[in-house]
Design a protein around this motif. Structure first.
Motif, PDB file in Angstrom:
ATOM      1  N   TYR A 282       0.787  -0.870   0.361  1.00 37.58           N
ATOM      2  CA  TYR A 282       0.225   0.150   0.212  1.00 37.58           C
ATOM      3  C   TYR A 282       1.003   1.231  -0.051  1.00 37.58           C
ATOM      4  O   TYR A 282       0.960   2.283  -0.281  1.00 37.58           O
ATOM      5  CB  TYR A 282      -0.864  -0.101   1.010  1.00 37.58           C
ATOM      6  CG  TYR A 282      -2.008  -1.184   1.256  1.00 37.58           C
ATOM      7  CD1 TYR A 282      -3.286  -0.396   0.252  1.00 37.58           C
ATOM      8  CD2 TYR A 282      -2.042  -2.249   1.472  1.00 37.58           C
ATOM      9  CE1 TYR A 282      -4.415  -1.745  -0.051  1.00 37.58           C
ATOM     10  CE2 TYR A 282      -2.585  -2.958   1.038  1.00 37.58           C
ATOM     11  CZ  TYR A 282      -4.023  -2.542   0.163  1.00 37.58           C
ATOM     12  OH  TYR A 282      -5.094  -3.875  -0.247  1.00 37.58           O
ATOM     13  N   GLY A 283       1.709   1.138   0.719  1.00 40.16           N
ATOM     14  CA  GLY A 283       2.995   2.183   0.243  1.00 40.16           C
ATOM     15  C   GLY A 283       4.214   2.158   0.247  1.00 40.16           C
ATOM     16  O   GLY A 283       5.431   3.149   0.323  1.00 40.16           O
ATOM     17  N   LYS A 284       3.897   0.746  -0.880  1.00 39.24           N
ATOM     18  CA  LYS A 284       5.116   0.899  -1.991  1.00 39.24           C
ATOM     19  C   LYS A 284       5.744   1.892  -2.563  1.00 39.24           C
ATOM     20  O   LYS A 284       6.854   2.356  -3.216  1.00 39.24           O
ATOM     21  CB  LYS A 284       5.036  -0.231  -2.552  1.00 39.24           C
ATOM     22  CG  LYS A 284       4.066  -0.238  -3.776  1.00 39.24           C
ATOM     23  CD  LYS A 284       3.946  -1.261  -4.546  1.00 39.24           C
ATOM     24  CE  LYS A 284       2.700  -0.939  -5.894  1.00 39.24           C
ATOM     25  NZ  LYS A 284       2.848  -2.033  -6.659  1.00 39.24           N
ATOM     26  N   ASP A 285       5.250   3.056  -3.176  1.00 32.28           N
ATOM     27  CA  ASP A 285       5.458   4.393  -3.353  1.00 32.28           C
ATOM     28  C   ASP A 285       6.089   5.691  -2.615  1.00 32.28           C
ATOM     29  O   ASP A 285       6.265   5.533  -3.886  1.00 32.28           O
ATOM     30  CB  ASP A 285       4.135   4.601  -4.465  1.00 32.28           C
ATOM     31  CG  ASP A 285       2.911   5.837  -3.915  1.00 32.28           C
ATOM     32  OD1 ASP A 285       3.079   5.488  -2.834  1.00 32.28           O
ATOM     33  OD2 ASP A 285       2.881   6.409  -4.450  1.00 32.28           O
ATOM     34  N   GLN A 286       5.804   5.335  -1.370  1.00 33.04           N
ATOM     35  CA  GLN A 286       6.517   6.197  -0.592  1.00 33.04           C
ATOM     36  C   GLN A 286       7.821   5.605  -0.594  1.00 33.04           C
ATOM     37  O   GLN A 286       8.769   6.407   0.234  1.00 33.04           O
ATOM     38  CB  GLN A 286       5.553   6.436   0.704  1.00 33.04           C
ATOM     39  CG  GLN A 286       4.227   6.427   0.547  1.00 33.04           C
ATOM     40  CD  GLN A 286       4.200   7.689   0.039  1.00 33.04           C
ATOM     41  OE1 GLN A 286       5.194   9.208   0.422  1.00 33.04           O
ATOM     42  NE2 GLN A 286       3.286   8.215  -0.580  1.00 33.04           N
ATOM     43  N   ASN A 287       8.368   4.337  -1.022  1.00 31.90           N
ATOM     44  CA  ASN A 287      10.246   3.853  -0.525  1.00 31.90           C
ATOM     45  C   ASN A 287      10.454   3.995   0.933  1.00 31.90           C
ATOM     46  O   ASN A 287      10.840   4.785   1.867  1.00 31.90           O
ATOM     47  CB  ASN A 287      10.867   5.186  -1.165  1.00 31.90           C
ATOM     48  CG  ASN A 287      11.239   5.062  -2.919  1.00 31.90           C
ATOM     49  OD1 ASN A 287      10.620   4.372  -3.150  1.00 31.90           O
ATOM     50  ND2 ASN A 287      10.668   5.764  -3.345  1.00 31.90           N
ATOM     51  N   LEU A 288       9.052   3.674   1.880  1.00 28.22           N
ATOM     52  CA  LEU A 288       9.131   3.230   3.228  1.00 28.22           C
ATOM     53  C   LEU A 288      10.019   2.904   3.299  1.00 28.22           C
ATOM     54  O   LEU A 288      10.496   2.033   2.971  1.00 28.22           O
ATOM     55  CB  LEU A 288       7.446   3.421   3.899  1.00 28.22           C
ATOM     56  CG  LEU A 288       7.085   3.919   3.601  1.00 28.22           C
ATOM     57  CD1 LEU A 288       5.647   3.474   3.187  1.00 28.22           C
ATOM     58  CD2 LEU A 288       6.683   5.651   4.059  1.00 28.22           C
ATOM     59  N   ASP A 289      11.033   3.093   5.160  1.00 26.50           N
ATOM     60  CA  ASP A 289      12.345   2.250   5.240  1.00 26.50           C
ATOM     61  C   ASP A 289      11.460   1.679   6.281  1.00 26.50           C
ATOM     62  O   ASP A 289      10.549   1.268   7.228  1.00 26.50           O
ATOM     63  CB  ASP A 289      13.093   3.521   5.966  1.00 26.50           C
ATOM     64  CG  ASP A 289      14.038   2.620   7.513  1.00 26.50           C
ATOM     65  OD1 ASP A 289      14.613   1.707   6.484  1.00 26.50           O
ATOM     66  OD2 ASP A 289      13.991   3.176   8.448  1.00 26.50           O
ATOM     67  N   PRO A 290      11.498   0.294   5.963  1.00 25.48           N
ATOM     68  CA  PRO A 290      10.802  -1.048   6.653  1.00 25.48           C
ATOM     69  C   PRO A 290      11.553  -0.890   8.731  1.00 25.48           C
ATOM     70  O   PRO A 290       9.936  -1.181   8.903  1.00 25.48           O
ATOM     71  CB  PRO A 290      11.538  -2.357   6.398  1.00 25.48           C
ATOM     72  CG  PRO A 290      11.463  -1.454   4.770  1.00 25.48           C
ATOM     73  CD  PRO A 290      12.236  -0.433   5.064  1.00 25.48           C
ATOM     74  N   VAL A 291      12.464  -0.537   8.730  1.00 25.98           N
ATOM     75  CA  VAL A 291      12.837  -0.346  10.064  1.00 25.98           C
ATOM     76  C   VAL A 291      11.934   0.349  11.019  1.00 25.98           C
ATOM     77  O   VAL A 291      11.342   0.801  11.827  1.00 25.98           O
ATOM     78  CB  VAL A 291      14.221  -0.323  10.153  1.00 25.98           C
ATOM     79  CG1 VAL A 291      14.805  -0.412  11.511  1.00 25.98           C
ATOM     80  CG2 VAL A 291      15.504  -1.845   9.949  1.00 25.98           C
ATOM     81  N   THR A 292      11.724   2.077  10.130  1.00 25.08           N
ATOM     82  CA  THR A 292      11.265   3.157  10.434  1.00 25.08           C
ATOM     83  C   THR A 292      10.145   2.672  10.632  1.00 25.08           C
ATOM     84  O   THR A 292       9.491   2.998  11.996  1.00 25.08           O
ATOM     85  CB  THR A 292      11.818   3.915  10.344  1.00 25.08           C
ATOM     86  OG1 THR A 292      13.362   4.103  10.272  1.00 25.08           O
ATOM     87  CG2 THR A 292      10.870   5.246  10.110  1.00 25.08           C
ATOM     88  N   GLU A 293       9.313   1.937   9.366  1.00 20.50           N
ATOM     89  CA  GLU A 293       7.683   2.192   9.994  1.00 20.50           C
ATOM     90  C   GLU A 293       7.516   0.699  11.035  1.00 20.50           C
ATOM     91  O   GLU A 293       6.274   0.896  11.440  1.00 20.50           O
ATOM     92  CB  GLU A 293       7.489   1.686   8.374  1.00 20.50           C
ATOM     93  CG  GLU A 293       7.752   2.515   7.535  1.00 20.50           C
ATOM     94  CD  GLU A 293       6.656   3.960   8.456  1.00 20.50           C
ATOM     95  OE1 GLU A 293       5.003   3.770   8.346  1.00 20.50           O
ATOM     96  OE2 GLU A 293       7.312   4.580   7.745  1.00 20.50           O
ATOM     97  N   LEU A 294       8.389  -0.064  10.871  1.00 17.53           N
ATOM     98  CA  LEU A 294       8.104  -1.131  12.597  1.00 17.53           C
ATOM     99  C   LEU A 294       8.224  -0.184  13.663  1.00 17.53           C
ATOM    100  O   LEU A 294       7.172  -0.374  14.453  1.00 17.53           O
ATOM    101  CB  LEU A 294       9.188  -2.217  12.411  1.00 17.53           C
ATOM    102  CG  LEU A 294       8.789  -3.292  13.559  1.00 17.53           C
ATOM    103  CD1 LEU A 294       7.856  -4.321  13.263  1.00 17.53           C
ATOM    104  CD2 LEU A 294       9.896  -4.432  13.376  1.00 17.53           C
ATOM    105  N   ALA A 295       9.227   0.661  14.004  1.00 17.86           N
ATOM    106  CA  ALA A 295       8.784   1.109  15.050  1.00 17.86           C
ATOM    107  C   ALA A 295       8.087   2.645  15.625  1.00 17.86           C
ATOM    108  O   ALA A 295       7.089   2.228  16.174  1.00 17.86           O
ATOM    109  CB  ALA A 295      10.637   2.272  15.555  1.00 17.86           C
ATOM    110  N   ALA A 296       7.117   3.002  14.084  1.00 18.70           N
ATOM    111  CA  ALA A 296       6.088   3.531  14.410  1.00 18.70           C
ATOM    112  C   ALA A 296       5.359   2.645  14.226  1.00 18.70           C
ATOM    113  O   ALA A 296       3.839   3.326  15.413  1.00 18.70           O
ATOM    114  CB  ALA A 296       6.406   4.467  13.321  1.00 18.70           C
ATOM    115  N   MET A 297       5.448   1.469  13.491  1.00 18.16           N
ATOM    116  CA  MET A 297       3.874   0.208  14.460  1.00 18.16           C
ATOM    117  C   MET A 297       3.843   0.002  15.179  1.00 18.16           C
ATOM    118  O   MET A 297       2.740   0.254  16.187  1.00 18.16           O
ATOM    119  CB  MET A 297       3.729  -0.574  13.363  1.00 18.16           C
ATOM    120  CG  MET A 297       2.970  -1.694  13.289  1.00 18.16           C
ATOM    121  SD  MET A 297       1.638  -0.625  12.769  1.00 18.16           S
ATOM    122  CE  MET A 297      -0.261  -2.199  13.564  1.00 18.16           C
ATOM    123  N   THR A 298       4.527   0.092  16.254  1.00 20.21           N
ATOM    124  CA  THR A 298       5.035  -0.836  17.255  1.00 20.21           C
ATOM    125  C   THR A 298       4.876   0.412  18.527  1.00 20.21           C
ATOM    126  O   THR A 298       3.696   0.258  19.158  1.00 20.21           O
ATOM    127  CB  THR A 298       6.620  -1.025  17.847  1.00 20.21           C
ATOM    128  OG1 THR A 298       6.549  -2.081  17.015  1.00 20.21           O
ATOM    129  CG2 THR A 298       6.521  -1.572  19.453  1.00 20.21           C
TER     130      THR A 298
END
Length: 358
Positions: A282-298
């Protein structure tokens, strides 16, 4: 971080530019709403009823803030509830506000903030908050671990960087703690983490889902406290719907809320999988950083899962929290009543109909 959205860098600027733009454009958009959207995939399935295609207006760019909606779509919960194609329209500085989208019937539901919705209602928008992702608002104060600011009282005599777009929140927070402009010096936010690391300020007002425990290029250890824990309880990431939808399309609204609750249950239960779905799909066009997004989700889970939401169900809002939110808005000079702003009867019905969703 070059691969994260502004909110993920713990800067409120990007988010509140979007809020400011949404507020400025609301009056015009309510009468002449326009803007594009991007469709998501829709899971296959069938339902006993058919509500057709719908749009959901997100409050920001597609990151893990909306993982529950992604799950509701990808796992077919929307389809099971009777919907066809579900379009999740990204927000941002150039997007039409959620308030305008739902008021004009372009979106069945939108995700916003009481600080945007309440002024719109005061100005005559026939919309209400019907649920809330965040039981605790995400605003924080960050300071150095070597000189920690841990309470509102500890801010006296200190200098804090605050973004212009966060002025209402900051005004309400100071008022809630009987602090004045003379007690706490507020300076413009340029880059809060760098300002703090370099000693320009004693702290800065930011967004907890972007806080990583250090600030600046040298990764100087830092600490935070939430405004919600220091006198400013206020719901966040609120779901808004039009009065027409509440009155005349109640079953449809309940169906979409049910699907979203199911999606959020899955996302909260597995932050890693929710992050993967966000980053790779869903956010693939944002070039999101997986580590950052996991920390945010947690971190986000701590705002969503509280004793109240554990007892009553995700997205619910207790009467006490509604009253506290109304009081917080008054501190920001937004005079509105609970009945004018909130209608939680439908989200309550979701859990009355199916207690297993709690």
């Amino acid at each position: 971080m070059t691969h994260s959205s502004p909110a993920r860098q713990h800067t409120p600027r990007g988010r509140f530019v979007a809020i400011l733009a949404a507020g400025a454009a609301l009056a015009l958009a309510l009468t002449a709403c326009s803007g594009g959207s991007s469709s998501t995939g829709t899971a296959s399935g069938s339902a006993a009823v058919s509500y057709g295609d719908i749009d959901i207006q997100l409050s920001y760019l597609k990151n893990t803030e909306f993982a529950g909606e992604y799950y509701a779509d990808s796992k077919g919960y929307f389809t099971d509830a009777g919907f066809g194609t579900v379009t999740l329209t990204a927000g941002g500085s150039s997007a039409v506000s959620a308030e305008a989208q739902v008021a004009t019937g372009k979106s069945i539901i939108g995700i916003s903030s009481p600080l945007i919705t309440a002024p719109a209602v005061v100005k005559g928008a026939a919309i209400k908050i019907v649920a809330a992702d965040y039981q605790k608002n995400p605003f924080d104060v960050v300071s150095l671990a070597s000189a920690p600011l841990t309470t509102a009282a500890s801010l006296k005599g200190k200098t804090i960087a605050v973004a212009d777009f966060n002025s209402l929140v900051w005004q309400a927070f100071l008022a809630a703690n009987n602090l004045s402009a003379d007690d706490v010096k507020t300076v413009p936010w340029t880059n809060g983490p760098d300002q703090l690391a370099s000693g320009q300020v004693d702290g800065y007002n930011g967004y907890t889902t972007g806080f990583r425990g250090t600030v600046g290029a040298a990764a100087v250890p830092a600490v935070e406290f939430l405004l919600a824990d220091q006198g400013l309880p206020l719901v966040g990431e609120t779901l808004v719907a039009s009065q027409d939808t509440i009155d005349n399309h109640r079953d449809e609204l309940k169906a979409v809320l049910t699907a979203i609750v199911k999606g959020w249950k899955d996302a909260v239960a597995d932050p890693q999988a929710a992050t993967d779905l966000t980053v790779t799909d869903y956010g693939k066009d944002q070039n999101l950083d997986p580590v950052t997004e996991l920390a945010a989700m947690t971190k986000q889970n701590t705002l969503m899962v509280t004793d109240d939401s554990a007892a009553n169900g995700l997205l619910t809002i207790t009467p006490d929290l509604i009253d506290q939110s109304i009081a917080a808005l008054k501190l920001a000079d937004i005079d509105i009543t609970a009945d004018q702003l909130f209608d939680t009867s439908i989200i309550d019905e979701v859990f009355e109909d199916d207690p297993s969703l709690k």
